[in-house]
Write a protein that holds these residues in place. Sequence first.
Motif, PDB file in Angstrom:
ATOM      1  N   UNK A  61       0.848  -1.192   0.000  1.00  0.00           N
ATOM      2  CA  UNK A  61       0.000   0.000   0.000  1.00  0.00           C
ATOM      3  C   UNK A  61       0.880   1.238   0.000  1.00  0.00           C
ATOM      4  N   UNK A  62       0.274   2.352  -0.414  1.00  0.00           N
ATOM      5  CA  UNK A  62       0.961   3.640  -0.404  1.00  0.00           C
ATOM      6  C   UNK A  62       0.647   4.348   0.904  1.00  0.00           C
ATOM      7  N   UNK A  63       1.704   4.656   1.695  1.00  0.00           N
ATOM      8  CA  UNK A  63       1.478   5.511   2.860  1.00  0.00           C
ATOM      9  C   UNK A  63       0.779   6.796   2.426  1.00  0.00           C
ATOM     10  N   UNK A  64       0.046   7.400   3.339  1.00  0.00           N
ATOM     11  CA  UNK A  64      -0.427   8.758   3.070  1.00  0.00           C
ATOM     12  C   UNK A  64       0.768   9.639   2.699  1.00  0.00           C
ATOM     13  N   UNK A  65       0.550  10.572   1.794  1.00  0.00           N
ATOM     14  CA  UNK A  65       1.595  11.469   1.275  1.00  0.00           C
ATOM     15  C   UNK A  65       2.499  10.797   0.248  1.00  0.00           C
ATOM     16  N   UNK A  66       2.189   9.578  -0.182  1.00  0.00           N
ATOM     17  CA  UNK A  66       2.991   8.932  -1.224  1.00  0.00           C
ATOM     18  C   UNK A  66       2.081   8.300  -2.261  1.00  0.00           C
ATOM     19  N   UNK A  67       2.658   8.045  -3.430  1.00  0.00           N
ATOM     20  CA  UNK A  67       1.983   7.279  -4.466  1.00  0.00           C
ATOM     21  C   UNK A  67       0.596   7.789  -4.792  1.00  0.00           C
ATOM     22  N   UNK A  74       1.097  20.820   3.553  1.00  0.00           N
ATOM     23  CA  UNK A  74       2.393  20.863   4.246  1.00  0.00           C
ATOM     24  C   UNK A  74       2.228  21.043   5.751  1.00  0.00           C
ATOM     25  N   UNK A  75       1.142  21.661   6.190  1.00  0.00           N
ATOM     26  CA  UNK A  75       0.951  21.892   7.625  1.00  0.00           C
ATOM     27  C   UNK A  75       0.119  20.790   8.292  1.00  0.00           C
ATOM     28  N   UNK A  76      -0.179  19.723   7.573  1.00  0.00           N
ATOM     29  CA  UNK A  76      -0.932  18.616   8.161  1.00  0.00           C
ATOM     30  C   UNK A  76      -0.079  17.919   9.223  1.00  0.00           C
ATOM     31  N   UNK A  77      -0.700  17.563  10.332  1.00  0.00           N
ATOM     32  CA  UNK A  77       0.016  16.916  11.429  1.00  0.00           C
ATOM     33  C   UNK A  77      -0.506  15.488  11.594  1.00  0.00           C
ATOM     34  N   UNK A  78       0.406  14.524  11.534  1.00  0.00           N
ATOM     35  CA  UNK A  78       0.067  13.134  11.824  1.00  0.00           C
ATOM     36  C   UNK A  78       1.309  12.468  12.381  1.00  0.00           C
ATOM     37  N   UNK A 204       7.391  14.773   2.119  1.00  0.00           N
ATOM     38  CA  UNK A 204       6.194  14.309   2.804  1.00  0.00           C
ATOM     39  C   UNK A 204       6.266  14.698   4.277  1.00  0.00           C
ATOM     40  N   UNK A 205       5.220  14.337   5.003  1.00  0.00           N
ATOM     41  CA  UNK A 205       5.215  14.578   6.438  1.00  0.00           C
ATOM     42  C   UNK A 205       5.774  13.419   7.239  1.00  0.00           C
ATOM     43  N   UNK A 206       6.464  12.488   6.572  1.00  0.00           N
ATOM     44  CA  UNK A 206       6.947  11.305   7.276  1.00  0.00           C
ATOM     45  C   UNK A 206       8.045  11.631   8.284  1.00  0.00           C
ATOM     46  N   UNK A 207       8.943  12.527   7.917  1.00  0.00           N
ATOM     47  CA  UNK A 207      10.000  12.900   8.862  1.00  0.00           C
ATOM     48  C   UNK A 207       9.437  13.449  10.157  1.00  0.00           C
ATOM     49  N   UNK A 208       8.544  14.459  10.088  1.00  0.00           N
ATOM     50  CA  UNK A 208       7.921  14.950  11.324  1.00  0.00           C
ATOM     51  C   UNK A 208       7.141  13.870  12.061  1.00  0.00           C
ATOM     52  N   UNK A 209       6.530  12.944  11.327  1.00  0.00           N
ATOM     53  CA  UNK A 209       5.793  11.858  11.984  1.00  0.00           C
ATOM     54  C   UNK A 209       6.732  10.960  12.781  1.00  0.00           C
ATOM     55  N   UNK A 210       7.882  10.648  12.187  1.00  0.00           N
ATOM     56  CA  UNK A 210       8.860   9.788  12.860  1.00  0.00           C
ATOM     57  C   UNK A 210       9.398  10.459  14.118  1.00  0.00           C
ATOM     58  N   UNK A 211       9.837  11.718  13.968  1.00  0.00           N
ATOM     59  CA  UNK A 211      10.496  12.381  15.093  1.00  0.00           C
ATOM     60  C   UNK A 211       9.500  13.029  16.059  1.00  0.00           C
ATOM     61  N   UNK A 212       8.240  13.129  15.643  1.00  0.00           N
ATOM     62  CA  UNK A 212       7.227  13.675  16.529  1.00  0.00           C
ATOM     63  C   UNK A 212       6.479  12.612  17.305  1.00  0.00           C
TER      64      UNK A 212
END
Length: 284
Positions: A61-67, A74-78, A204-212
């Motif tokens: 599957x495609x993560x959100x923000x991919x594919x 850009x300001x979405x928080x997850x 994508x927002x994956x970096x902030x998701x990982x570190x947040x």
Amino acid sequence: MDTERHEVVVERFGVQIWSEVVGPADAPVVLLVAGADSSSRRWSPPVVDRFLAAGMRVVRYDHRDTGRSSLLPADAVYDLDDLAADAVAVLDALDVGAVHVVGHSMGGMVGQLLALSHPARVRTLTLLATTPAPDDERLPLPEEDLVLAIAERRFAPLPKDEPGRVAWHVELARLFSGTRYPFDEAHELAVAEAEVAWAWRPETGHGPAVFGSPGRLDRLGAIGCPTLVVHGDADRVYPPEHAHALAAGIPGASLVVVEGLGHEAPPALFAELWDLLVEHFAVA
């Protein structure tokens, strides 16, 4: 057994997640969870075909923000819990129960949360080149030269045409590669071409998701499924101490440290470790 392939798009709170399932309808299911900024196309045909040849059913599957999943503002928080819930929604939409979870890098973090928060959905857990906590002071940071190289890429102008975008992906794969296997330019080019053709979403927002998201280092003892940790001793993103922490924290986990392997999971790795993986899947 008849082989099927179909696509499903599931929506959670306005976010659409694209997925596909391939393989015999009554076969054991493996869920492949890609790393940060990577779509389902990062799991290349040689890897998928190996699972299919073993009689398994494969879900990508495609993560959100991919594919072909939703591209968020850009300001979405997850966070990683949201990404794990996306995976569960995919399994629900496909009417799939417990699965063998194989996660690479950020996908391994999502896999840990699936095992912690949705244990009934995880038969076995395979963690490739990942960490329980990327910024925990008890674990070493990425190598400084890699951090600088990634920073240069982030601040450089993004390529505007398809050949440049393909080369951008290949360059990143080369940065992450080790010395265990010769860098397979043709394979990485094919993967990059497939990913760019699928969708071009470099940020994508994956970096902030990982570190947040909270680290899981002190929660690993609650993982109860059979777990296999595979890591390279040449991983410059997450040095081997991250793998040792996973294996020490998860009850009964097995650890394989591969000499010369970088932050990667190429088809050659699956070929080399295939017998071990089959044995691991058979435990559940």
